[in-house]
Design an enzyme around this catalytic site. Sequence first.
Site, PDB file in Angstrom:
ATOM      1  N   ASP A   1       0.809  -1.223   0.000  1.00  0.00           N
ATOM      2  CA  ASP A   1       0.000   0.000   0.000  1.00  0.00           C
ATOM      3  C   ASP A   1       0.843   1.274   0.000  1.00  0.00           C
ATOM      4  O   ASP A   1       0.460   2.296   0.573  1.00  0.00           O
ATOM      5  CB  ASP A   1      -0.977   0.006   1.197  1.00  0.00           C
TER       6      ASP A   1
ATOM      7  N   LYS B   1       1.793   1.971  -5.223  1.00  0.00           N
ATOM      8  CA  LYS B   1       2.312   1.390  -6.477  1.00  0.00           C
ATOM      9  C   LYS B   1       1.361   1.659  -7.638  1.00  0.00           C
ATOM     10  O   LYS B   1       1.801   1.924  -8.756  1.00  0.00           O
ATOM     11  CB  LYS B   1       2.504  -0.131  -6.304  1.00  0.00           C
TER      12      LYS B   1
ATOM     13  N   GLY C   1      -4.626  -4.440  -3.562  1.00  0.00           N
ATOM     14  CA  GLY C   1      -5.618  -3.383  -3.758  1.00  0.00           C
ATOM     15  C   GLY C   1      -4.893  -2.119  -4.137  1.00  0.00           C
ATOM     16  O   GLY C   1      -4.101  -1.602  -3.345  1.00  0.00           O
ATOM     17  N   HIS C   2      -5.099  -1.683  -5.366  1.00  0.00           N
ATOM     18  CA  HIS C   2      -4.433  -0.465  -5.828  1.00  0.00           C
ATOM     19  C   HIS C   2      -5.491   0.583  -6.136  1.00  0.00           C
ATOM     20  O   HIS C   2      -6.370   0.351  -6.961  1.00  0.00           O
ATOM     21  CB  HIS C   2      -3.635  -0.728  -7.108  1.00  0.00           C
TER      22      HIS C   2
ATOM     23  N   GLN D   1       1.769  -6.481  -3.376  1.00  0.00           N
ATOM     24  CA  GLN D   1       2.431  -6.618  -2.060  1.00  0.00           C
ATOM     25  C   GLN D   1       3.773  -5.864  -2.048  1.00  0.00           C
ATOM     26  O   GLN D   1       3.902  -4.873  -2.733  1.00  0.00           O
ATOM     27  CB  GLN D   1       2.602  -8.093  -1.671  1.00  0.00           C
TER      28      GLN D   1
HETATM   29  P1  GDP Z   1      -0.724   0.166  -3.606  1.00  0.00           P
HETATM   30  O1  GDP Z   1      -1.324  -1.080  -3.094  1.00  0.00           O
HETATM   31  O2  GDP Z   1       0.749   0.236  -3.381  1.00  0.00           O
HETATM   32  O3  GDP Z   1      -1.093   0.460  -5.037  1.00  0.00           O
HETATM   33  O4  GDP Z   1      -1.315   1.363  -2.731  1.00  0.00           O
HETATM   34  P2  GDP Z   1      -2.873   1.565  -2.319  1.00  0.00           P
HETATM   35  O5  GDP Z   1      -3.620   2.081  -3.491  1.00  0.00           O
HETATM   36  O6  GDP Z   1      -3.392   0.373  -1.613  1.00  0.00           O
HETATM   37  O7  GDP Z   1      -2.729   2.682  -1.183  1.00  0.00           O
HETATM   38  C1  GDP Z   1      -2.189   3.927  -1.437  1.00  0.00           C
HETATM   39  C2  GDP Z   1      -3.261   5.011  -1.168  1.00  0.00           C
HETATM   40  O8  GDP Z   1      -2.622   6.270  -1.102  1.00  0.00           O
HETATM   41  C3  GDP Z   1      -4.288   5.128  -2.283  1.00  0.00           C
HETATM   42  O9  GDP Z   1      -5.529   5.481  -1.696  1.00  0.00           O
HETATM   43  C4  GDP Z   1      -3.756   6.259  -3.158  1.00  0.00           C
HETATM   44  O10 GDP Z   1      -4.793   6.968  -3.845  1.00  0.00           O
HETATM   45  C5  GDP Z   1      -3.119   7.142  -2.127  1.00  0.00           C
HETATM   46  N1  GDP Z   1      -1.926   7.889  -2.565  1.00  0.00           N
HETATM   47  C6  GDP Z   1      -0.915   7.483  -3.396  1.00  0.00           C
HETATM   48  N2  GDP Z   1       0.049   8.425  -3.446  1.00  0.00           N
HETATM   49  C7  GDP Z   1      -0.356   9.437  -2.631  1.00  0.00           C
HETATM   50  C8  GDP Z   1       0.239  10.686  -2.236  1.00  0.00           C
HETATM   51  O11 GDP Z   1       1.346  11.051  -2.639  1.00  0.00           O
HETATM   52  N3  GDP Z   1      -0.482  11.447  -1.343  1.00  0.00           N
HETATM   53  C9  GDP Z   1      -1.694  11.068  -0.850  1.00  0.00           C
HETATM   54  N4  GDP Z   1      -2.313  11.874   0.020  1.00  0.00           N
HETATM   55  N5  GDP Z   1      -2.268   9.897  -1.209  1.00  0.00           N
HETATM   56  C10 GDP Z   1      -1.611   9.100  -2.073  1.00  0.00           C
HETATM   57  P1  IMO Z   2      -0.899  -4.306  -2.171  1.00  0.00           P
HETATM   58  O1  IMO Z   2      -0.544  -4.862  -3.516  1.00  0.00           O
HETATM   59  C1  IMO Z   2      -0.867  -4.820   2.170  1.00  0.00           C
HETATM   60  C2  IMO Z   2      -0.940  -8.941   3.677  1.00  0.00           C
HETATM   61  C3  IMO Z   2      -2.177  -9.406   4.415  1.00  0.00           C
HETATM   62  C4  IMO Z   2      -1.528 -10.401   5.385  1.00  0.00           C
HETATM   63  C5  IMO Z   2      -0.432 -11.038   4.541  1.00  0.00           C
HETATM   64  C6  IMO Z   2      -0.830 -12.380   3.923  1.00  0.00           C
HETATM   65  O2  IMO Z   2      -2.187  -3.557  -2.156  1.00  0.00           O
HETATM   66  O3  IMO Z   2       0.235  -3.569  -1.559  1.00  0.00           O
HETATM   67  P2  IMO Z   2      -2.438 -13.061   1.909  1.00  0.00           P
HETATM   68  O4  IMO Z   2      -3.919 -12.866   1.723  1.00  0.00           O
HETATM   69  O5  IMO Z   2      -1.613 -12.428   0.838  1.00  0.00           O
HETATM   70  O6  IMO Z   2      -2.062 -14.485   2.156  1.00  0.00           O
HETATM   71  O7  IMO Z   2      -2.086 -12.279   3.288  1.00  0.00           O
HETATM   72  O8  IMO Z   2      -0.143 -10.103   3.502  1.00  0.00           O
HETATM   73  N1  IMO Z   2      -1.203  -8.388   2.324  1.00  0.00           N
HETATM   74  C7  IMO Z   2      -1.121  -7.083   2.026  1.00  0.00           C
HETATM   75  N2  IMO Z   2      -0.900  -5.993   2.798  1.00  0.00           N
HETATM   76  N3  IMO Z   2      -1.007  -4.657   0.841  1.00  0.00           N
HETATM   77  C8  IMO Z   2      -1.203  -5.723   0.033  1.00  0.00           C
HETATM   78  O9  IMO Z   2      -1.219  -5.636  -1.311  1.00  0.00           O
HETATM   79  C9  IMO Z   2      -1.312  -7.012   0.626  1.00  0.00           C
HETATM   80  N4  IMO Z   2      -1.515  -8.259   0.140  1.00  0.00           N
HETATM   81  C10 IMO Z   2      -1.422  -9.097   1.188  1.00  0.00           C
HETATM   82  O10 IMO Z   2      -2.809  -8.349   5.084  1.00  0.00           O
HETATM   83  O11 IMO Z   2      -0.905  -9.716   6.433  1.00  0.00           O
HETATM   84 MG    MG Z   3      -2.816  -1.687  -1.791  1.00  0.00          MG
END
Ligand code: GDP
Ligand code: IMO
Ligand code: MG
Length: 432
Positions: free
Chosen positions: A13, A16, A40-41, A228
Site C-alpha cells: 500500500d 504502487k 488493492g491499488h 504486495q
Molecule cells: P498500492 O497497493 O501500493 O497500489 O497502494 P494503495 O492504493 O493500496 O494505497 C495507497 C493510497 O494512497 C491510495 O488510496 C492512493 O490513492 C493514495 N496515494 C498514493 N500516493 C499518494 C500521495 O502522494 N499522497 C496522498 N495523500 N495519497 C496518495
Molecule cells: P498491495 O498490492 C498490504 C498482507 C495481508 C496479510 C499477509 C498475507 O495492495 O500492496 P495473503 O492474503 O496475501 O495471504 O495475506 O499479507 N497483504 C497485504 N498488505 N497490501 C497488500 O497488497 C497485501 N496483500 C497481502 O494483510 O498480512
Molecule cells: Mg494496496
Amino acid sequence: MPAIAIIGAQWGDEGKGKATDLLGTSVDYVVKFNGGNNAGHTVVITQPDGSTEKYALHLLPSGILTPGCTPVIGNGVVVDLAVLFEELEALEARGVDVSRLRISANAHVIADYNRTLDKVTERFLGSRRIGTTGRGIGPTYADKMNRIGIRVQDLFDEKILTQKVESVLELKNQILTKIYNRRAATVEATVEELLAFADRLRPMVCDTGLLLNEALDRGETVLLEAGQATLLDVDHGTYPFVTSSSATAGGACTGSGIPPRRLEQVIGIVKAYTTRVGEGPFPTELHDDAGEHLRKVGAEYGTTTGRPRRCGWYDAVIARYAARVNGVTDFVLTKLDVLTGLEQVPVCVAYDVGGVRHDEMPVNQSDFHHAVPIYEYLPGWWEDISGARTLADLPPNAQAYIKAVEEMSGARISAVGVGPSRDATVAIHDLI
Ligand code: GDP
Ligand code: IMO
Ligand code: MG
C-alpha cells in the site's frame, strides 16, 4: 528499451498503483507478476474538466487504465476467475477498454476449496494467525509448489481438468473434513465452477513470456508491477507474516518470463511513513494519537478488506534493505503531504535490540520482533504542499526531509507524491 520493475519497499500500500499510472503513458505493456486479488491499488485520475475518477484494482494490473497500454497477467499470478470477470465488467461499464488484456497459460487459478482453506486455517490458528486477506492466495501457491495446482491452460481440456481436480480433492477433502470439520468439495461442482469461465478466457490466454520478450526485442517498454511488497515477500519478508509469492525484483523475472539481464531499472515505492495490514512485527508502529493522526490524514484503510492499517514512522533500515534486495535504482517517496503540520518528524535510522545497535535488518526473527527504533527528529512544516510540482515549490523543511531520507535509504529519490492524483507529484529525476 529494457524492462522496468515497480516494487513496494515496505509492507504494501505504498502507492504502487498511482506510480504505475504515472508511468503508464510512457510504457507499452504493464505486467502483474505475483499475487492475486489480495492486492488493492487505488488509482485517482483527473479528468480534463478537473473532476477526479477513482478506480480500485485488485487482480488487474493498474496499466489497464492507460489507453494504448497492453495489460498482462503473468505466470506468477494466482487468478480468481470470478473476480477477474467482475473487475473486467466493472471497468467496461465505466468505459475502459479492456480488450487488450493477455493472461499467461501457466498462471494458477484459485479454486473454491482454497478460499475455504485460507479462511478456516486462519480461524484454526487463532492468536497465531497471519491476518490474510482470505482470498485463497496461500493455499493456491502451496498447491503450485506441491505440484497439485490447477493452471489456466487446464481449463481448455475438460478431461485433464477433471483428472487434476479428482486428484487434488482426494487430499483437500481429507483436510477439509477431518481436520476442519467442513463439507467436502465435489469434483463436479469444482470442474463446473472452473469451466464456467473457459470460453471467455480462451481468447486472452497466450504465452505471455514470449509476448513480452518479443515486445522488448522490438524496443518496446515493459513495466512489471508488483503486488504486495518487499517485507511481505515469502523469501525476503518478515516470515511467516508474509504473503506466499515473490514480490521483489527477482519475482518480477520468474513471474513474467523476462530474464534478469533485461531488467535495468527498479523503482521502489516507499511511503513517507510506514503502514502494515494484518499481523506481524512492525518496529516503528505507533499505538498513540500520532498513529491515529497518520491513519486519519492518510486515509489508511485497506482497499481490499477495509481493515484499518497499522501506522508508524518512516523506517530507513527497511528502506535500505528493500534497496539492497531489489537493486532499487530510484525511489518514489509517496504521501509526503500526510506529514504536513507536524512539529517534528521522527525517522528510524537503526534499531536497538537488547542494548545492541543494528544498522541493518537483524538476521534473527526474534531480534526483529524486539527491535526498538532509534529515531532522528527532523523539523516539520506547515505549508500546504499538495500543489508543489518541483523541489523548489516545497518548503525548506520538506526539502530537507526528502534529502535526509534519501541519504539514509540507499537510492536516489526521483519523485515525491503530494496527493492521490497522478499530477500531484514532485518530479526530481526522469523516471523513464
Ligand atoms: P498500492 O497497493 O501500493 O497500489 O497502494 P494503495 O492504493 O493500496 O494505497 C495507497 C493510497 O494512497 C491510495 O488510496 C492512493 O490513492 C493514495 N496515494 C498514493 N500516493 C499518494 C500521495 O502522494 N499522497 C496522498 N495523500 N495519497 C496518495
Ligand atoms: P498491495 O498490492 C498490504 C498482507 C495481508 C496479510 C499477509 C498475507 O495492495 O500492496 P495473503 O492474503 O496475501 O495471504 O495475506 O499479507 N497483504 C497485504 N498488505 N497490501 C497488500 O497488497 C497485501 N496483500 C497481502 O494483510 O498480512
Ligand atoms: Mg494496496
